[in-house]
Write a protein that holds these residues in place. Sequence first.
Motif, short mmCIF file in Angstrom:
data_model
loop_
_atom_site.label_atom_id
_atom_site.label_comp_id
_atom_site.label_asym_id
_atom_site.label_seq_id
_atom_site.Cartn_x
_atom_site.Cartn_y
_atom_site.Cartn_z
N GLU A 103 5.70 4.49 5.35
CA GLU A 103 6.24 4.16 6.70
C GLU A 103 7.83 3.98 6.21
O GLU A 103 8.69 4.10 7.38
CB GLU A 103 5.72 2.97 7.09
CG GLU A 103 4.34 3.25 7.93
CD GLU A 103 4.32 4.46 8.85
OE1 GLU A 103 5.14 4.30 9.88
OE2 GLU A 103 3.70 5.48 8.66
N SER A 114 1.01 -1.16 -0.05
CA SER A 114 0.05 -0.05 -0.03
C SER A 114 0.76 1.20 -0.11
O SER A 114 2.07 1.20 0.40
CB SER A 114 -0.75 -0.11 1.24
OG SER A 114 -0.19 0.32 2.56
N LYS A 115 0.23 2.40 -0.24
CA LYS A 115 1.00 3.68 -0.21
C LYS A 115 1.31 4.19 1.18
O LYS A 115 2.40 4.34 1.31
CB LYS A 115 0.09 4.87 -0.89
CG LYS A 115 0.81 6.03 -0.70
CD LYS A 115 -0.08 7.25 -1.20
CE LYS A 115 -1.16 7.67 -0.42
NZ LYS A 115 -1.88 8.86 -0.71
N GLU A 116 0.61 3.55 2.15
CA GLU A 116 1.21 3.76 3.64
C GLU A 116 2.14 3.08 3.96
O GLU A 116 3.05 3.58 4.90
CB GLU A 116 -0.31 3.57 4.32
CG GLU A 116 -1.45 4.25 4.25
CD GLU A 116 -2.22 4.14 2.97
OE1 GLU A 116 -2.92 4.91 2.68
OE2 GLU A 116 -2.23 3.01 2.40
N GLU A 117 2.20 1.83 3.28
CA GLU A 117 3.48 1.04 3.84
C GLU A 117 4.57 1.62 3.11
O GLU A 117 5.61 1.77 3.68
CB GLU A 117 3.46 -0.23 3.10
CG GLU A 117 4.56 -1.37 3.30
CD GLU A 117 4.33 -2.68 2.96
OE1 GLU A 117 5.29 -3.39 3.04
OE2 GLU A 117 3.36 -3.09 2.44
#
Length: 141
Positions: free
Chosen positions: A92, A86-89
């Motif tokens: 991070e 994901s973009k969130e990963e």
Amino acid sequence: MKFMVIVKATPASEAGIAPSEKLFVDMGNFNEELVKAGILLAAEGLQPSSKGARIRFDGAQRTVIDGPFTETKELVAGFWMIEVGSKEEAIEWFKRCPNPHEGVASEIEIRQLFGPDDFGTDLPPDVRAQEDRMREQLATR
């Protein structure tokens, strides 16, 4: 999901000033973490724009413009290609990245790559088949 993580240029990177030994080590360690996690596809720094060129398209006309290019903040100094869930990963991971330009404010940009499925029915079937063939060929290299 594949992402390109783009390092924006600075006046120092455009002048061809090499990073410090510490930054080489820190960035190498970060890249090694990405490799061990199995998400790094590619990572490279780019030569200054003075060694590059642009090709401007205007209808059938092509104009070659040699570097350097003046708007440093619009230039790319390097990149990573990663594959994560994901973009969130991706965010991070790259919040842990060393500052790519020591001693100055700098930024990286995270952009998701298009895949054939992102175009749905707009992608003609023969083009989809061509894309699949090319990706298979690339995977065998």
